[in-house]
Design a protein around this motif. Structure first.
Motif, PDB file in Angstrom:
ATOM      1  N   ARG A  37      -8.090 -36.754  -0.252  1.00  9.22           N
ATOM      2  CA  ARG A  37      -8.259 -36.966   1.272  1.00  9.22           C
ATOM      3  C   ARG A  37      -7.911 -35.694   1.995  1.00  9.22           C
ATOM      4  NH1 ARG A  37      -3.138 -40.502   0.372  1.00  9.22           N
ATOM      5  NH2 ARG A  37      -2.071 -38.644  -0.688  1.00  9.22           N
ATOM      6  N   GLU A  38      -8.893 -35.241   2.635  1.00  7.48           N
ATOM      7  CA  GLU A  38      -8.790 -34.254   3.397  1.00  7.48           C
ATOM      8  C   GLU A  38      -7.702 -34.108   4.436  1.00  7.48           C
ATOM      9  OE1 GLU A  38     -10.263 -31.127   2.765  1.00  7.48           O
ATOM     10  OE2 GLU A  38     -11.297 -31.883   0.910  1.00  7.48           O
ATOM     11  N   LEU A  39      -7.099 -32.823   4.776  1.00  4.53           N
ATOM     12  CA  LEU A  39      -6.027 -32.982   5.850  1.00  4.53           C
ATOM     13  C   LEU A  39      -6.747 -33.373   7.262  1.00  4.53           C
ATOM     14  CD1 LEU A  39      -3.934 -29.681   5.321  1.00  4.53           C
ATOM     15  CD2 LEU A  39      -3.390 -32.069   4.785  1.00  4.53           C
ATOM     16  N   THR A  40      -7.793 -33.170   7.466  1.00  2.00           N
ATOM     17  CA  THR A  40      -8.458 -33.382   8.656  1.00  2.00           C
ATOM     18  C   THR A  40      -8.914 -34.893   8.587  1.00  2.00           C
ATOM     19  OG1 THR A  40     -10.469 -32.580   7.573  1.00  2.00           O
ATOM     20  CG2 THR A  40      -9.522 -31.277   9.040  1.00  2.00           C
ATOM     21  N   ILE A  56      -1.082 -38.075  10.213  1.00  2.00           N
ATOM     22  CA  ILE A  56       0.183 -38.059   9.761  1.00  2.00           C
ATOM     23  C   ILE A  56       1.470 -38.774  10.682  1.00  2.00           C
ATOM     24  CG2 ILE A  56       2.007 -36.235   9.109  1.00  2.00           C
ATOM     25  CD1 ILE A  56      -0.027 -34.322   9.149  1.00  2.00           C
ATOM     26  N   PRO A  85      -1.983 -32.491  15.483  1.00  2.00           N
ATOM     27  CA  PRO A  85      -1.432 -31.167  14.781  1.00  2.00           C
ATOM     28  C   PRO A  85      -1.664 -29.994  15.690  1.00  2.00           C
ATOM     29  CG  PRO A  85      -2.803 -32.724  13.405  1.00  2.00           C
ATOM     30  CD  PRO A  85      -2.857 -33.215  14.678  1.00  2.00           C
ATOM     31  N   SER A  86      -2.774 -30.175  16.140  1.00  3.06           N
ATOM     32  CA  SER A  86      -3.091 -29.018  17.018  1.00  3.06           C
ATOM     33  C   SER A  86      -2.254 -28.764  18.166  1.00  3.06           C
ATOM     34  CB  SER A  86      -4.637 -28.874  17.404  1.00  3.06           C
ATOM     35  OG  SER A  86      -4.884 -29.893  17.978  1.00  3.06           O
ATOM     36  N   ALA A  89       1.107 -26.683  16.222  1.00  4.21           N
ATOM     37  CA  ALA A  89       1.082 -25.640  15.583  1.00  4.21           C
ATOM     38  C   ALA A  89      -0.258 -24.800  15.908  1.00  4.21           C
ATOM     39  CB  ALA A  89       1.109 -25.728  13.891  1.00  4.21           C
ATOM     40  N   THR A 138      -3.145 -29.841  -0.706  1.00  2.82           N
ATOM     41  CA  THR A 138      -3.733 -30.115   0.809  1.00  2.82           C
ATOM     42  C   THR A 138      -4.525 -31.297   0.439  1.00  2.82           C
ATOM     43  OG1 THR A 138      -5.433 -28.657   0.420  1.00  2.82           O
ATOM     44  CG2 THR A 138      -3.279 -28.036   1.901  1.00  2.82           C
ATOM     45  N   THR A 139      -5.075 -31.776  -0.712  1.00  2.00           N
ATOM     46  CA  THR A 139      -6.041 -32.890  -0.643  1.00  2.00           C
ATOM     47  C   THR A 139      -5.572 -34.195  -1.440  1.00  2.00           C
ATOM     48  OG1 THR A 139      -7.406 -32.072  -2.611  1.00  2.00           O
ATOM     49  CG2 THR A 139      -8.179 -31.605  -0.314  1.00  2.00           C
ATOM     50  N   LEU A 173       3.127 -28.984   6.714  1.00  2.00           N
ATOM     51  CA  LEU A 173       1.878 -29.961   6.647  1.00  2.00           C
ATOM     52  C   LEU A 173       1.303 -29.709   7.994  1.00  2.00           C
ATOM     53  CD1 LEU A 173       0.340 -31.808   4.940  1.00  2.00           C
ATOM     54  CD2 LEU A 173       1.821 -33.590   6.290  1.00  2.00           C
ATOM     55  N   ILE A 174       2.214 -30.008   9.202  1.00  2.00           N
ATOM     56  CA  ILE A 174       1.623 -30.153  10.467  1.00  2.00           C
ATOM     57  C   ILE A 174       0.645 -28.585  10.621  1.00  2.00           C
ATOM     58  CG2 ILE A 174       2.254 -29.971  12.950  1.00  2.00           C
ATOM     59  CD1 ILE A 174       4.895 -31.673  11.881  1.00  2.00           C
ATOM     60  N   SER A 175       1.483 -27.670  10.392  1.00  2.00           N
ATOM     61  CA  SER A 175       0.810 -26.383  10.430  1.00  2.00           C
ATOM     62  C   SER A 175      -0.724 -26.254   9.803  1.00  2.00           C
ATOM     63  CB  SER A 175       1.738 -25.159  10.190  1.00  2.00           C
ATOM     64  OG  SER A 175       0.966 -23.931  10.177  1.00  2.00           O
ATOM     65  N   ALA A 186      -2.353 -28.722   8.914  1.00  2.00           N
ATOM     66  CA  ALA A 186      -3.364 -29.726   9.618  1.00  2.00           C
ATOM     67  C   ALA A 186      -4.017 -29.152  10.853  1.00  2.00           C
ATOM     68  CB  ALA A 186      -2.526 -30.893   9.639  1.00  2.00           C
ATOM     69  N   ALA A 187      -3.011 -28.313  11.517  1.00  2.00           N
ATOM     70  CA  ALA A 187      -3.373 -27.718  12.776  1.00  2.00           C
ATOM     71  C   ALA A 187      -4.518 -26.717  12.591  1.00  2.00           C
ATOM     72  CB  ALA A 187      -2.438 -27.020  13.586  1.00  2.00           C
ATOM     73  N   ARG A 235      -6.697 -26.729   9.723  1.00  2.00           N
ATOM     74  CA  ARG A 235      -7.884 -27.137   9.297  1.00  2.00           C
ATOM     75  C   ARG A 235      -8.507 -27.949  10.242  1.00  2.00           C
ATOM     76  NH1 ARG A 235     -10.141 -26.858   5.325  1.00  2.00           N
ATOM     77  NH2 ARG A 235     -10.440 -29.054   4.790  1.00  2.00           N
ATOM     78  N   GLU A 236      -7.996 -28.107  11.390  1.00  2.00           N
ATOM     79  CA  GLU A 236      -8.515 -28.964  12.542  1.00  2.00           C
ATOM     80  C   GLU A 236      -9.858 -28.079  12.955  1.00  2.00           C
ATOM     81  OE1 GLU A 236      -7.699 -32.601  14.426  1.00  2.00           O
ATOM     82  OE2 GLU A 236      -6.460 -31.442  13.135  1.00  2.00           O
ATOM     83  N   GLY A 237     -10.927 -28.772  12.874  1.00  2.00           N
ATOM     84  CA  GLY A 237     -12.114 -27.955  13.219  1.00  2.00           C
ATOM     85  C   GLY A 237     -12.647 -27.335  11.983  1.00  2.00           C
ATOM     86  N   VAL A 238     -12.268 -27.080  11.101  1.00  2.00           N
ATOM     87  CA  VAL A 238     -12.779 -26.589   9.710  1.00  2.00           C
ATOM     88  C   VAL A 238     -13.780 -27.579   9.217  1.00  2.00           C
ATOM     89  CG1 VAL A 238     -12.421 -25.565   7.594  1.00  2.00           C
ATOM     90  CG2 VAL A 238     -10.866 -25.034   9.368  1.00  2.00           C
ATOM     91  N   PRO A 270     -14.666 -29.328   3.196  1.00  2.00           N
ATOM     92  CA  PRO A 270     -13.654 -29.731   2.591  1.00  2.00           C
ATOM     93  C   PRO A 270     -13.085 -28.544   1.897  1.00  2.00           C
ATOM     94  CG  PRO A 270     -15.738 -30.642   1.383  1.00  2.00           C
ATOM     95  CD  PRO A 270     -16.035 -29.772   2.663  1.00  2.00           C
ATOM     96  N   ALA A 271     -11.641 -28.776   1.646  1.00  2.00           N
ATOM     97  CA  ALA A 271     -10.738 -27.678   1.000  1.00  2.00           C
ATOM     98  C   ALA A 271     -11.326 -27.116  -0.206  1.00  2.00           C
ATOM     99  CB  ALA A 271      -9.286 -28.130   0.853  1.00  2.00           C
ATOM    100  N   PHE A 272     -11.998 -27.936  -1.181  1.00  2.00           N
ATOM    101  CA  PHE A 272     -12.382 -27.371  -2.295  1.00  2.00           C
ATOM    102  C   PHE A 272     -13.443 -26.487  -1.818  1.00  2.00           C
ATOM    103  CE2 PHE A 272     -15.471 -27.959  -5.666  1.00  2.00           C
ATOM    104  CZ  PHE A 272     -15.129 -26.974  -6.569  1.00  2.00           C
TER     105      PHE A 272
END
Lengths: 402, 535, 84, 374
Positions: free
Chosen positions: A24-27, A31, A53-54, A57, B344-345, B356-358, B360-361, B363-366, B369-371
């Motif tokens: 599962r992606e962080l997005t 949490i 999150p945003s 951080a 992360t996945t 994790l919060i950092s 996640a922040a 990755r917000e808007g990316v 997927p991480a891979f």
């Protein structure tokens, strides 16, 4: 070689085709940091604090809050958590929960049903703390925004940890300890209480963290006492401190005794330990609690001669007496509530397993009436801080001369 | 079939495998002995070489009273013209006239022997009997002297072609240590080795490989230290090579390695003479190829790629730490992106909450997927790296600017990749270049993508299974019979002194067990003691 | 059906790739290989079509239970969270 | 000899340690704690002592003929056809054990780590990795063991050290007062895995390059493995308490979650879990290898790896059809595994020795008779 290439190609194709079941992606996840559990009629009401999150951080913050809460009800904890997906934009992720709060009403009816899910679910770890919202619902506490720590759950978590380390009356309880004291026959559970100070409604507004003094804040001072899985009563600050002294859970605390004519003497007790011994002589169970502390002088607001060994001795005894009283008060309260929160029964079962078998069924009664508990306390003042003799004496002399 | 490198007397032994039809025909023609008719011989040789522009002949006469028709043949550009003038032409045309007056050269029974032993002031003179050897000699930069009426000629060693000077090796630089590197000339390279190991037991065997290119390949080892089985095995494999041409030692490497299907190199290559010498002293066998500064060492074990020569020049504690750092970097370069994907996945519970919060922040808007994000960035980096290597120097800086902007700022600011990903990619990139051997870096880069895929599908478990498969593969590899993961799997206690750590020399008394079976003791220096403490 | 097809496809691929490594071996080896492979594929097909085998532990249980039943009963008495 | 590789004594020790830890390290604390409660550590201690006795018995079997593996011994002692018959049953046992290990790792992964992933896929990737190892042969497996052993060993030891501050001795008090009988009764089911399964090493023991150290390393391996098992069980009792240990399916994993030393050393239980993957991987691989070896002996094949590919896929089915659910599987572990494994792990070696002794005596008698005649 070609064959091996084909084999590797096959494996690659298989892995890619098969997809990523567990990823599962962080997005894609919300949490969760705190869980509030309340009762609403027969159903369970769950409030989840989710991180934004945003806002926590990154470089640019907007005026949105750092956390958001969602509330829903269901027949069981798991059901209501899953029902939350109808409210939350993302799937809840529970591994980072810092604290789980039970509402007072819910705790009075028993918390066992939610504990099973908490211990069974694979996402749940065991490193979070439990607390009870005294006088309020858990939802109210979870909703409050806190200054300094952006995430309220973190605030509560670190408040509990630091107050246990530097102030005796609170106790952090984790899942395995909670379950084992609930299931053990000679022990009852306690959980820290959480209080709301100030205006409840302003607390959940962002204004609460925008003004210098917060309108609303969360405080933790006493302990809630359980009988089996049900909350039966409260220990106040002093009784809680006694409880922690008996159960050897004091790291560093403060002791105050009156001194001289007026004024107080405060010590910082930094090396506290308690030894409990249990024995059953004949049919009467006997418990000895031996409390020892090493202390530094911290604050003297009276005029006494502290250069003399005798004075120190005297105050050491006074402090020990004080400690005994605190412990006795705590025991009396526990007896009132008929809950053996100190684990005396468990102690006896370890030391006299055979005799314990006989009194096991009667234990609740014996704890209240027949149990003989001796308290001993020993306080040693080792150092006097950076100064020896208080200067208050000189001030008063100067006053007289003038 | 062993021959010394310095004398070019040896005949080129025919390959065991069948050469193709054309080659067979020509080579059988060339096998013919010289006719003894000077004009015909020269004409034949000239026409055989297609009257090439660089083919030079010079007809002249030896002696004045009874002149003998003679000719020298050489290839322009391969010979040292000064040498030919001063020591061959002048001797034969001028000196003989003054010293040998009155003698009838035709009466002297063996004029060639006379010339060889008395007249020609060249160090290396050999006789040639047939066309084949004539070609061989002139193509190696020698001058061939043919006399009319004699069925043999003399080959005078006169090589002198332009070549690069000895420079600092560009692929493996050191802070402390010799700055000489191999050049493209085989003889220079062997001399560089000789200069470091002055010992008659340093044996250099030479052979020509390549049906068409006839490249000279030298096998170099220290007799008495090197394992005879390995030397024999190297020779056997080299003899089995049947290829048209060898242009670089990479050809040899690919043709003689034990396992062809592996991402890991099983032969060590270096352009540092000190590195080769260190290998020779350990009992390895070096293979030098004419025309390339890269020499090969066999057998090679995995850890060899993490040992730089400088480890031995610095103090042992520094060397050990550097080595540990390199191993760390190996794993970082191999696993960082995959670990990032896995964490992360799959295993967010392993990341501390603030981090994790950092993440996640970020990755917000990316949108990816991480891979996919990692794959994209890694491939971008690979493209940049490849472009940086192949580009003309002049545009190199442009690449680095574009790369820094693309990888660094713009992509993050546009929200296409997260900044954590950029950190991961840069860490991976830097770590991958810590490994002293470049070919190991390449295998790390290939494997990295495999690990990323595994991580994307199974998380850390995939990585672990990948590692198990990798180690299984590594342990199954052999380099000339020596297990590739040698001092670690199989574990050899005595060899650990020079594996992950480099202990002081006075601790490393023995050579590596599996490479060297006889003559194991390497040194016996007593461990240093402070002076003055006499009791 | 899709599952069965993909298993067949996979088996075919595995067979092609793996059987090649046996070419140097004896005829008997290859024959045994084919038989075992067929058994394996057959069992997989049964699994895909949800044919119910008896579970392994149930079979083992049937064999051993008569002998060890009393012991197990005794053991169960000592279970810590036995429901009374 | 079908297997031509040779391994040395140290590699054998490592294989034995890996095998002993294998699946047991996640299963033993829970099973023992649920039947022996606070005395579970005593059970494990006694079990490992009995385990060493079993190793003695197995070494005796090996003594019949040092150069023959167990399949050859069957034929050597019982004669060709009876031997082959016993080989079939023994292989069935190894097959089930290998399937069981596969199932166990699958269950663990779907419970804790890769929850949404189908168990078949997890089994498949594990078995394919094992297959690669089996195809590469015994030497490669044992060398790989040497590489991974330090990680597996030290991460377990470190885990024990890191959770040690949270140990509370009152959790195992009173020692041997309550439920003494239970503590002794639990020994038998605990022996089932791994001690009765150690018999598969009789197929590998002849390939240790020197016989004497090989036997010694068998003891050492089981000793080290048992010590770790004991330490983990004890720690899980001391830190989690007998009740919590018994209640959890995989208490060792929960124990890993308890690690908290320095700030960044938290949440690293997966690193500990990885250590067991290594041990479990080697357990599966050894079982799988012995299975392939046995099949090759049974059918007189040329190499061990001939049948390994189809067997790999059969193993997955064996794992899937082992048990209907986790509860049944746990019951099986507690009730029927020990007698089942005991039949092959202790009864069979015993019969083997007895038959060999009897026959040897006969041979000697025959010789004597012959001597008398002349």
């Amino acid at each position: 070689m070609l064959k091996k290439l084909q084999a590797i190609g096959l494996c690659m194709v298989l892995t890619i085709l098969s997809g990523c079941w567990s990823s599962r992606e962080l997005t894609d996840m919300a949490i969760a940091t705190a869980l509030g559990i309340d009762k609403e009629g027969d159903r369970i009401k769950v409030t989840v604090q989710v991180i934004n999150p945003s806002e926590n951080a990154g470089q640019s913050f907007t005026s949105r809050t750092a956390v958001t809460t969602f509330t829903t009800t269901g027949d069981t904890l798991f059901e209501s958590l899953r029902r939350l997906t109808t409210l939350t934009p993302r799937k809840l992720y529970l591994s980072h929960i810092r604290i789980i709060i039970f509402g007072e009403e819910y705790a009075k009816q028993g918390i066992a049903d939610s504990l099973d899910f908490i211990s069974r679910d694979h996402e749940m770890r065991t490193d979070f703390h439990f607390a009870i919202a005294r006088g309020y619902g858990a939802q109210d506490i979870v909703n409050i925004l806190t200054p300094i720590e952006k995430i309220p759950a973190n605030k509560i978590f670190s408040t509990l940890e630091s107050s246990q380390d530097f102030w005796a009356p609170t106790k952090v309880v984790q899942l395995d300890e909670l379950i084992s004291s609930m299931t053990s026959k000679g022990k009852e559970a306690v959980l820290t209480e959480l209080l709301i100070l100030g205006d409840l409604n302003k607390g959940s507004n962002i204004e609460n963290v925008q003004s210098v003094p917060s309108y609303t804040s969360i405080k933790s001072s006493g302990l809630g006492v359980f009988h089996n899985e049900k909350l039966v009563g409260w220990l106040d600050e002093n009784e809680s401190r006694g409880f922690n002294m008996i159960t050897d859970n004091v790291h560093d605390t403060v002791g105050v005794v009156p001194c001289g004519n007026k004024g107080n003497l405060t010590i910082e007790a930094y090396k506290n330990s308690t030894e409990m011994k249990g024995s059953i002589r004949g049919d009467t169970p006997n418990i000895t609690v031996n409390f020892t502390a090493e202390a530094n002088l911290a604050d003297i607001s009276c005029t006494i001669d502290f250069t003399k060994q005798k004075t120190i001795k005297k105050y050491e005894e006074k402090l020990a007496e004080e400690a005994k009283n605190v412990m006795k008060d705590s025991l009396e309260k526990a007896r009132d509530l008929e809950a053996d929160i100190f684990g005396f029964g468990e102690l006896l079962s370890k030391s006299n397993p055979k005799k314990w078998k006989k009194i096991e069924e009667e234990w609740a009664n014996i704890f209240v009436n027949d149990l003989n508990v001796d308290f001993k306390a020993d306080v040693n003042i080792r150092r006097t801080g950076t100064t020896t003799q208080p200067f208050l004496d000189n001030i008063s002399k100067k006053k007289q001369e003038e | 079939m062993k021959k010394k490198f310095w004398s070019f007397t040896g005949k080129y032994k025919k390959k065991t495998a069948k050469p193709n039809q054309d080659q067979l025909q020509t080579s059988s023609q060339h096998q013919q002995p010289l006719l003894g008719m000077l004009q015909d011989d020269v004409k034949y040789i000239q026409s055989s070489m297609g009257s090439s522009a660089d083919f030079e002949t010079r007809f002249f006469q030896i002696g004045t009273d009874f002149p003998v028709e003679a000719a020298i043949i050489y290839i322009d550009g391969l010979v040292d013209k000064n040498f030919v003038h001063n020591f061959i032409m002048e001797t034969l045309m001028v000196d003989i006239r003054t010293t040998d007056q009155g003698q009838n050269p035709h009466e002297v029974k063996d004029i060639l022997t006379q010339l060889k032993s008395r007249s020609l002031a060249a160090s290396d003179v050999t006789e040639v009997m047939d066309y084949k050897s004539v070609f061989e000699q002139i193509l190696s930069g020698n001058t061939v002297l043919l006399l009319n009426g004699f069925m043999k000629g003399l080959a005078i060693s006169s090589p002198g072609y332009d070549s690069r000077n000895i420079e600092e090796p560009s692929s493996q630089t050191v802070v402390r240590g010799p700055k000489e590197g191999f050049t493209e000339v085989l003889k220079t390279n062997t001399s560089l080795i000789r200069r470091r190991i002055k010992n008659p037991n340093l044996w250099i065997e030479s052979r020509k490989i390549g049906q068409t290119s006839n490249t000279e390949v030298a096998v170099c080892y220290i007799n008495g230290i090197a394992n005879d089985d390995i030397v024999q095995e190297v020779n056997r494999r080299l003899d089995n090579i049947n290829i048209d041409g060898i242009l670089e030692s990479g050809y040899i490497e690919e043709l003689i390695q034990d396992e062809t299907f592996t991402p890991f190199p099983t032969l060590y290559n270096t352009e540092r003479p000190d590195s080769i010498c260190a290998g020779l002293l350990e009992g390895r066998v070096a293979i030098l190829v004419d025309g390339t500064p890269f020499a090969l060492l066999a057998p090679t074990v995995f850890i060899h790629y993490f040992q730089a020569t400088e480890d031995y020049y610095q103090r042992s504690d520094i060397g050990s730490l550097m080595r540990l750092l390199r191993f760390l970097c190996f794993f970082l370069a191999l696993l960082t992106p995959s670990a990032y994907i896995a964490l992360t996945t799959f295993h967010q519970e392993m990341i501390p909450t603030p981090l994790l919060i950092s993440l996640a922040a970020q990755r917000e808007g990316v949108p990816f997927p991480a891979f996919f994000e990692a794959l994209m960035m890694e491939i971008t980096f690979e493209i940049l790296r490849e472009a940086g290597t192949r580009m003309p120097r002049a545009v190199g800086s442009a690449i680095s600017i574009v790369g820094a902007l693309v990888l660094g700022q713009a992509a993050v600011e546009a929200g296409i990749v997260s900044s954590a990903m950029v950190i991961v990619v840069s860490l991976t990139a830097i770590s991958s270049f810590v490994t002293p051997a470049f070919n190991m870096t390449i295998s790390i880069r290939i494997l990295r993508f495999g690990f990323m895929t595994l991580a994307a599908v199974f998380g850390l478990i995939g990585i672990i299974l990948g590692l198990i498969i990798m180690i299984l593969h590594l342990t199954s590899l052999r380099s000339f019979g020596v297990p590739y993961l040698a001092p670690m799997g199989p574990f050899i206690t005595s060899d650990q002194k020079d594996t992950l750590l480099r202990l002081p020399f006075w601790k490393m008394r023995e050579r590596q067990k599996l490479i060297n079976k006889k003559n194991v003791v390497r040194e016996n220096t007593p461990s240093p003691k402070p002076p003055g403490n006499k009791n | 059906m899709f599952k069965a097809f993909s298993v067949l496809l996979g088996a075919g691929l595995v067979f092609i790739l793996d059987y090649r490594s046996l070419k140097a071996n004896k005829k008997w080896d290859r024959r045994v290989y084919i038989v075992i492979f067929a058994i394996s594929l057959g069992v997989w097909m049964l699994y895909i079509f949800n044919v119910q085998f008896p579970y392994v532990i149930q079979v083992v249980e049937k064999i051993y239970n008569p002998i060890f039943d009393s012991f197990n009963q005794k053991l169960e008495q000592k279970q810590s969270f036995r429901v009374h | 000899m079908i297997e031509k590789g040779k391994i040395d004594a140290r590699q054998f020790t490592i294989l034995v340690v890996m095998y002993t830890l294998g699946t047991s390290i996640i299963a033993i604390p829970s099973t023992t704690a649920s039947y022996a409660q606070e005395n579970a550590w005593i059970t494990v201690l006694l079990t490992s002592l009995i385990g060493l006795l079993i190793v003695f018995l197995l070494n005796q079997v090996n003594k019949i003929n040092h150069h023959k593996n167990i399949f050859e011994l069957f034929e050597y002692v019982f004669g060709k056809w009876v031997g082959k018959g016993i080989t079939v049953f023994f292989l069935l046992f190894v097959f089930i054990v290998a399937g069981k290990n596969l199932r166990q790792i699958g269950d663990f992964m779907t419970t804790h780590v890769l929850v949404e992933t189908p168990i078949q896929v997890i089994m498949l990737i594990f078995v394919l990795t094992s297959l690669y190892g089996v195809k590469l042969g015994l030497e490669v497996i044992s060398r790989t063991g040497e590489i991974f052993f330090p990680y597996a060993f030290f991460s377990l030891v470190l885990m024990i050290i890191f959770v040690a501050p949270q140990a509370e001795f009152k959790n195992i008090q009173p020692i041997m007062v309550n439920n003494t009988e239970g503590a002794f009764l639990t020994i038998f089911p605990t022996l089932g895995t791994p001690y009765f399964e150690l018999v598969v090493f009789l197929a590998i023991l002849p390939y240790v390059n020197r016989i004497g150290p090989g036997k010694k390393s068998f003891y050492i391996g089981v000793g080290i493995g048992s010590l770790l098992l004991f330490a983990v069980t004890l720690m899980s009792l001391l830190v989690l308490g007998p009740d919590f240990s018994a209640r959890n399916v995989y208490p060792t994993y929960i124990l890993g979650k308890k690690i908290s030393g320095v700030q960044f050393l938290e949440r690293i239980e997966i690193l500990v879990a990885i250590a067991w993957f290594f041990t479990i991987f080697f357990k599966i691989t050894i079982n799988f290898y012995v299975l392939s070896l046995g099949m090759s002996h049974l059918f007189n094949l040329k190499t061990t790896k001939v049948l390994s590919t189809p067997l790999a896929f059969l193993l997955i089915i064996a794992g899937l059809y082992l048990a209907p659910n986790l509860i049944a599987y746990q019951n099986f572990l507690a009730h029927d595994l020990a007698p089942f494994a005991g039949t092959f792990g202790i009864l069979l070696p015993f019969i083997l020795i007895l038959t060999a002794r009897l026959r040897k005596i006969n041979k000697k008698k025959k010789k004597r008779r012959k001597n008398k005649r002349f």
